[in-house]
Design a protein around this motif. Structure first.
Motif, PDB file in Angstrom:
ATOM      1  N   SER A   4       0.849  -1.192   0.000  1.00 26.68           N
ATOM      2  CA  SER A   4       0.000   0.000   0.000  1.00 26.68           C
ATOM      3  C   SER A   4       0.885   1.243   0.000  1.00 26.68           C
ATOM      4  O   SER A   4       1.998   1.225   0.535  1.00 26.68           O
ATOM      5  CB  SER A   4      -0.923  -0.001   1.214  1.00 26.68           C
ATOM      6  N   PRO A   5       0.415   2.368  -0.573  1.00 28.94           N
ATOM      7  CA  PRO A   5       1.258   3.558  -0.667  1.00 28.94           C
ATOM      8  C   PRO A   5       1.565   4.193   0.684  1.00 28.94           C
ATOM      9  O   PRO A   5       2.569   4.870   0.830  1.00 28.94           O
ATOM     10  CB  PRO A   5       0.456   4.505  -1.551  1.00 28.94           C
ATOM     11  N   ALA A   6       0.752   4.054   1.710  1.00 25.09           N
ATOM     12  CA  ALA A   6       0.994   4.680   3.016  1.00 25.09           C
ATOM     13  C   ALA A   6       1.355   3.612   4.021  1.00 25.09           C
ATOM     14  O   ALA A   6       0.508   3.017   4.652  1.00 25.09           O
ATOM     15  CB  ALA A   6      -0.239   5.437   3.466  1.00 25.09           C
ATOM     16  N   GLN A   7       2.642   3.361   4.167  1.00 28.24           N
ATOM     17  CA  GLN A   7       3.087   2.316   5.089  1.00 28.24           C
ATOM     18  C   GLN A   7       3.563   2.883   6.424  1.00 28.24           C
ATOM     19  O   GLN A   7       3.883   2.134   7.306  1.00 28.24           O
ATOM     20  CB  GLN A   7       4.221   1.516   4.465  1.00 28.24           C
ATOM     21  N   GLY A   8       3.681   4.174   6.581  1.00 25.82           N
ATOM     22  CA  GLY A   8       4.159   4.761   7.826  1.00 25.82           C
ATOM     23  C   GLY A   8       5.600   5.208   7.689  1.00 25.82           C
ATOM     24  O   GLY A   8       6.166   5.253   6.607  1.00 25.82           O
ATOM     25  N   LEU A   9       6.211   5.528   8.829  1.00 23.88           N
ATOM     26  CA  LEU A   9       7.581   6.035   8.858  1.00 23.88           C
ATOM     27  C   LEU A   9       8.560   4.910   9.117  1.00 23.88           C
ATOM     28  O   LEU A   9       8.305   4.014   9.929  1.00 23.88           O
ATOM     29  CB  LEU A   9       7.732   7.090   9.951  1.00 23.88           C
ATOM     30  N   SER A  10       9.702   4.992   8.470  1.00 24.09           N
ATOM     31  CA  SER A  10      10.735   4.011   8.748  1.00 24.09           C
ATOM     32  C   SER A  10      11.499   4.449  10.003  1.00 24.09           C
ATOM     33  O   SER A  10      11.418   5.594  10.441  1.00 24.09           O
ATOM     34  CB  SER A  10      11.697   3.903   7.559  1.00 24.09           C
ATOM     35  N   ILE A  11      12.251   3.562  10.568  1.00 24.27           N
ATOM     36  CA  ILE A  11      13.026   3.862  11.773  1.00 24.27           C
ATOM     37  C   ILE A  11      14.059   4.958  11.487  1.00 24.27           C
ATOM     38  O   ILE A  11      14.339   5.801  12.341  1.00 24.27           O
ATOM     39  CB  ILE A  11      13.688   2.582  12.348  1.00 24.27           C
ATOM     40  N   LEU A  12      14.587   4.976  10.286  1.00 27.13           N
ATOM     41  CA  LEU A  12      15.564   5.982   9.906  1.00 27.13           C
ATOM     42  C   LEU A  12      14.925   7.383   9.897  1.00 27.13           C
ATOM     43  O   LEU A  12      15.517   8.350  10.382  1.00 27.13           O
ATOM     44  CB  LEU A  12      16.161   5.667   8.540  1.00 27.13           C
ATOM     45  N   GLU A  13      13.730   7.486   9.395  1.00 30.35           N
ATOM     46  CA  GLU A  13      13.032   8.772   9.375  1.00 30.35           C
ATOM     47  C   GLU A  13      12.741   9.265  10.800  1.00 30.35           C
ATOM     48  O   GLU A  13      12.857  10.455  11.103  1.00 30.35           O
ATOM     49  CB  GLU A  13      11.730   8.670   8.575  1.00 30.35           C
ATOM     50  N   VAL A  14      12.368   8.372  11.673  1.00 32.87           N
ATOM     51  CA  VAL A  14      12.101   8.735  13.075  1.00 32.87           C
ATOM     52  C   VAL A  14      13.379   9.210  13.752  1.00 32.87           C
ATOM     53  O   VAL A  14      13.384  10.214  14.466  1.00 32.87           O
ATOM     54  CB  VAL A  14      11.473   7.538  13.835  1.00 32.87           C
ATOM     55  N   VAL A  15      14.480   8.522  13.538  1.00 29.92           N
ATOM     56  CA  VAL A  15      15.760   8.912  14.150  1.00 29.92           C
ATOM     57  C   VAL A  15      16.203  10.279  13.630  1.00 29.92           C
ATOM     58  O   VAL A  15      16.655  11.136  14.406  1.00 29.92           O
ATOM     59  CB  VAL A  15      16.834   7.829  13.877  1.00 29.92           C
ATOM     60  N   VAL A  16      16.060  10.532  12.354  1.00 31.72           N
ATOM     61  CA  VAL A  16      16.433  11.825  11.793  1.00 31.72           C
ATOM     62  C   VAL A  16      15.549  12.929  12.377  1.00 31.72           C
ATOM     63  O   VAL A  16      16.030  14.002  12.752  1.00 31.72           O
ATOM     64  CB  VAL A  16      16.354  11.796  10.247  1.00 31.72           C
ATOM     65  N   ALA A  17      14.260  12.689  12.475  1.00 35.70           N
ATOM     66  CA  ALA A  17      13.344  13.690  13.046  1.00 35.70           C
ATOM     67  C   ALA A  17      13.706  13.979  14.500  1.00 35.70           C
ATOM     68  O   ALA A  17      13.712  15.135  14.928  1.00 35.70           O
ATOM     69  CB  ALA A  17      11.907  13.200  12.933  1.00 35.70           C
ATOM     70  N   LEU A  18      14.024  12.940  15.279  1.00 35.29           N
ATOM     71  CA  LEU A  18      14.422  13.140  16.679  1.00 35.29           C
ATOM     72  C   LEU A  18      15.747  13.900  16.782  1.00 35.29           C
ATOM     73  O   LEU A  18      15.926  14.723  17.680  1.00 35.29           O
ATOM     74  CB  LEU A  18      14.506  11.802  17.402  1.00 35.29           C
ATOM     75  N   ALA A  19      16.662  13.631  15.878  1.00 33.71           N
ATOM     76  CA  ALA A  19      17.944  14.340  15.890  1.00 33.71           C
ATOM     77  C   ALA A  19      17.726  15.827  15.601  1.00 33.71           C
ATOM     78  O   ALA A  19      18.320  16.695  16.256  1.00 33.71           O
ATOM     79  CB  ALA A  19      18.899  13.722  14.877  1.00 33.71           C
ATOM     80  N   ILE A  20      16.890  16.132  14.628  1.00 34.56           N
ATOM     81  CA  ILE A  20      16.597  17.532  14.312  1.00 34.56           C
ATOM     82  C   ILE A  20      15.925  18.214  15.498  1.00 34.56           C
ATOM     83  O   ILE A  20      16.266  19.347  15.863  1.00 34.56           O
ATOM     84  CB  ILE A  20      15.722  17.618  13.038  1.00 34.56           C
ATOM     85  N   LEU A  21      14.971  17.543  16.129  1.00 38.01           N
ATOM     86  CA  LEU A  21      14.295  18.089  17.308  1.00 38.01           C
ATOM     87  C   LEU A  21      15.290  18.315  18.448  1.00 38.01           C
ATOM     88  O   LEU A  21      15.253  19.339  19.131  1.00 38.01           O
ATOM     89  CB  LEU A  21      13.180  17.146  17.758  1.00 38.01           C
ATOM     90  N   GLY A  22      16.206  17.371  18.640  1.00 33.20           N
ATOM     91  CA  GLY A  22      17.218  17.505  19.693  1.00 33.20           C
ATOM     92  C   GLY A  22      18.126  18.697  19.476  1.00 33.20           C
ATOM     93  O   GLY A  22      18.446  19.439  20.415  1.00 33.20           O
ATOM     94  N   VAL A  23      18.547  18.906  18.233  1.00 37.67           N
ATOM     95  CA  VAL A  23      19.413  20.052  17.916  1.00 37.67           C
ATOM     96  C   VAL A  23      18.653  21.364  18.149  1.00 37.67           C
ATOM     97  O   VAL A  23      19.188  22.315  18.722  1.00 37.67           O
ATOM     98  CB  VAL A  23      19.930  19.953  16.467  1.00 37.67           C
ATOM     99  N   ALA A  24      17.405  21.403  17.720  1.00 43.21           N
ATOM    100  CA  ALA A  24      16.600  22.615  17.920  1.00 43.21           C
ATOM    101  C   ALA A  24      16.425  22.906  19.407  1.00 43.21           C
ATOM    102  O   ALA A  24      16.562  24.051  19.853  1.00 43.21           O
ATOM    103  CB  ALA A  24      15.251  22.466  17.238  1.00 43.21           C
ATOM    104  N   LEU A  25      16.137  21.886  20.193  1.00 44.68           N
ATOM    105  CA  LEU A  25      15.960  22.075  21.640  1.00 44.68           C
ATOM    106  C   LEU A  25      17.261  22.487  22.315  1.00 44.68           C
ATOM    107  O   LEU A  25      17.250  23.238  23.288  1.00 44.68           O
ATOM    108  CB  LEU A  25      15.412  20.811  22.285  1.00 44.68           C
ATOM    109  N   ALA A  26      18.385  22.013  21.798  1.00 45.00           N
ATOM    110  CA  ALA A  26      19.682  22.376  22.382  1.00 45.00           C
ATOM    111  C   ALA A  26      19.935  23.879  22.264  1.00 45.00           C
ATOM    112  O   ALA A  26      20.634  24.460  23.092  1.00 45.00           O
ATOM    113  CB  ALA A  26      20.804  21.595  21.701  1.00 45.00           C
ATOM    114  N   PHE A  27      19.366  24.513  21.249  1.00 42.98           N
ATOM    115  CA  PHE A  27      19.520  25.956  21.091  1.00 42.98           C
ATOM    116  C   PHE A  27      18.442  26.734  21.842  1.00 42.98           C
ATOM    117  O   PHE A  27      18.671  27.850  22.276  1.00 42.98           O
ATOM    118  CB  PHE A  27      19.491  26.341  19.608  1.00 42.98           C
TER     119      PHE A  27
END
Length: 126
Positions: A4-27
């Motif tokens: 199906s076209p909508a399978q959800g997020l891969s683990i890699l996408e979640v880790v990248v999103a968390l890393a971006i959120l972490g960097v933003a929060l660090a500032f």
């Protein structure tokens, strides 16, 4: 089988999103902490100014000739959620003390440091 076209997020996408959120929060978080410290400092100073002014008003109502010519007095007083130490110092500048006048310094101490100090000379108007 078709996927199906909508399978959800891969683990890699979640880790990248968390890393971006972490960097933003660090500032962002340090500035919030700085704002909190500034706000607390302003609140403590406002409370100290109020207590010192009230202390000086209390002294102003007394006859200056009845006040001590040397020494100091200390007491603790709570205001809001904080406990301050109010210190009166009599005639620290002896040249300003005479038969009808008293030099008085009021210090407001919180957490071991003087937050606010004011001094004046009271004279008898008679």
């Amino acid at each position: 089988m078709r996927s199906s076209p909508a399978q959800g997020l891969s683990i890699l996408e979640v880790v990248v999103a968390l890393a971006i959120l972490g960097v933003a929060l660090a500032f962002i978080v340090p500035s919030f902490v700085g704002f909190l410290e500034t706000n607390t400092g302003s609140e403590v100073r406002s409370q100290a100014v109020y207590l010192a002014q009230r202390e000086l008003e209390t002294l102003r109502l007394q006859d200056p000739t009845l006040l001590p010519t040397s020494g100091s007095a200390e007491r603790r007083e709570s205001y809001g959620e904080r406990t301050f130490t109010l210190r009166r110092i009599y005639c620290a500048q002896t040249a300003l003390c005479g038969p009808g006048s008293r030099h008085i310094r009021v210090e407001v101490v919180w957490n071991g440091r003087t937050v606010y100090a004011a001094e004046t000379v009271y004279t008898s108007l008679r």
